[in-house]
Scaffold this motif. Sequence first.
Motif, mmCIF file in Angstrom:
data_model
loop_
_atom_site.group_PDB
_atom_site.id
_atom_site.type_symbol
_atom_site.label_atom_id
_atom_site.label_comp_id
_atom_site.label_asym_id
_atom_site.label_seq_id
_atom_site.Cartn_x
_atom_site.Cartn_y
_atom_site.Cartn_z
ATOM 1 N N PRO A 143 33.007 -77.973 -27.679
ATOM 2 C CA PRO A 143 34.468 -77.807 -27.616
ATOM 3 C C PRO A 143 34.986 -77.711 -26.187
ATOM 4 C CG PRO A 143 33.418 -75.739 -28.225
ATOM 5 C CD PRO A 143 32.336 -76.778 -28.226
ATOM 6 N N THR A 144 36.197 -78.222 -25.980
ATOM 7 C CA THR A 144 36.873 -78.124 -24.690
ATOM 8 C C THR A 144 38.129 -77.279 -24.836
ATOM 9 O OG1 THR A 144 38.259 -80.088 -25.012
ATOM 10 C CG2 THR A 144 36.060 -80.439 -24.099
ATOM 11 N N VAL A 145 38.653 -76.846 -23.710
ATOM 12 C CA VAL A 145 39.794 -75.932 -23.714
ATOM 13 C C VAL A 145 41.067 -76.600 -24.229
ATOM 14 C CG1 VAL A 145 40.526 -76.441 -21.348
ATOM 15 C CG2 VAL A 145 40.939 -74.146 -22.316
ATOM 16 N N ASP A 146 41.141 -77.927 -24.138
ATOM 17 C CA ASP A 146 42.343 -78.626 -24.581
ATOM 18 C C ASP A 146 42.259 -79.103 -26.032
ATOM 19 O OD1 ASP A 146 40.510 -80.625 -24.277
ATOM 20 O OD2 ASP A 146 41.686 -81.838 -22.882
ATOM 21 N N GLY A 147 41.279 -78.597 -26.768
ATOM 22 C CA GLY A 147 41.213 -78.911 -28.195
ATOM 23 C C GLY A 147 40.412 -80.144 -28.542
ATOM 24 N N ARG A 148 39.784 -80.785 -27.558
ATOM 25 C CA ARG A 148 38.965 -81.961 -27.849
ATOM 26 C C ARG A 148 37.490 -81.545 -27.909
ATOM 27 N NH1 ARG A 148 38.389 -85.369 -24.294
ATOM 28 N NH2 ARG A 148 38.987 -84.112 -22.487
ATOM 29 N N TRP A 149 36.617 -82.573 -27.953
ATOM 30 C CA TRP A 149 35.172 -82.337 -27.973
ATOM 31 C C TRP A 149 34.511 -83.220 -26.930
ATOM 32 C CZ3 TRP A 149 33.502 -78.578 -31.314
ATOM 33 C CH2 TRP A 149 34.318 -78.276 -32.415
ATOM 34 N N VAL A 150 33.450 -82.721 -26.327
ATOM 35 C CA VAL A 150 32.555 -83.536 -25.512
ATOM 36 C C VAL A 150 31.307 -83.803 -26.343
ATOM 37 C CG1 VAL A 150 31.152 -83.659 -23.413
ATOM 38 C CG2 VAL A 150 33.385 -82.540 -23.349
ATOM 39 N N LEU A 151 30.898 -85.052 -26.426
ATOM 40 C CA LEU A 151 29.708 -85.397 -27.190
ATOM 41 C C LEU A 151 28.489 -85.237 -26.284
ATOM 42 C CD1 LEU A 151 29.136 -86.467 -30.090
ATOM 43 C CD2 LEU A 151 28.889 -88.730 -29.067
ATOM 44 N N VAL A 152 27.622 -84.292 -26.627
ATOM 45 C CA VAL A 152 26.430 -83.999 -25.828
ATOM 46 C C VAL A 152 25.202 -84.551 -26.541
ATOM 47 C CG1 VAL A 152 25.002 -82.190 -24.815
ATOM 48 C CG2 VAL A 152 27.484 -81.912 -24.887
#
Length: 351
Positions: A143-152
Amino acid sequence: MQHQRPSAMLTGALPIVLDAMGGDAAPDVTVRGALLAVKRAGISVRLVGQRQVIQPMLDQLPSSDRVALDLLDAPDVIRMDEEPIAAVRRPGNSIRVGITQLRDGAGAAFVSAGHSGAIVAAAVLELGRLPGVDRPALAIPFPTVDGRWVLVLDAGATVDPRPEWLVHYAWLAQAYLRVTQGIQHPRIGLISNGEEPGKGSRLVREVYARLQETPGLTFVGNIEPHQLPQGKVDIALCDGFTGNILLKTGEGAAWLVRETVQRAFRAHWYTALLGALVRPVLRQALQRLDYRAYGAVPLLGVDGLVFIAHGRSDADAIAQAVLRAYQAAHAGLLAALRTALSEQDSMPRSE
């Protein structure tokens, strides 16, 4: 080993195959999760597991609830402490039987909260790998602070990869985000202990050089783990050991935040009052740190749609996992992955 798919492989008409024996609280939560998914989306689910255990549970359901659920017997169960390769070679285990449904064109996607190593081994054995891919990868949303996701990725499928395999992961992740999120040119970062090009292990430095020389990918350089929540990239690459440690550390941090806040609210009468006021907002914020929010993660690189859920999944998390698998199948993810790999003439290959 590549398998031909029957022409009847139409994702909209085929069931999602669910390992009913996978997970800490299976089969109770898997059966209830399957039922939730059926009610929420009107899809069909095929349960794979021990018939003598699961059939009595299904018999207690109203006939209207059973119509979209069927059961495929798999008498063997793989324990979490078993060695993956030896375990999946036993006939009749629920993981291998379920994945074989995909191989034979009888299912749109496979979901399990069971032994992740066994799932990876069975998927490679029964489905084979996509052309140009040497090893599959687990892709987890962070999760990111702006409500999106980073794919790890990789989050644990291959702990000691070769440099070119991480480049393969970049192509797979890019295709995945294009289909599931509509991000046409995702920003790709490489997890390291510093942003400078010379930072990192030997593996990281070699991958950095390869990504710089690979056209078709938007590589933005190294990224440190603490930058992931800032959303500076859309894809973050790492070896499976690093990714798995990152995932479990994130789960621990989420638990720490939740416990610290709850204890603070219980400390005094006035903090309890404050907690009552802010708890709804706080609960919504903490949900993004909960693994149940995304249900399951895809195993990218095998020639079929395989999703792995958390071993501690409850019924709602299982339902989310099944729905995520259905959405990927309905969107044509597997075809998109094949196309993305076939179109990359410059994709690095193993020697």
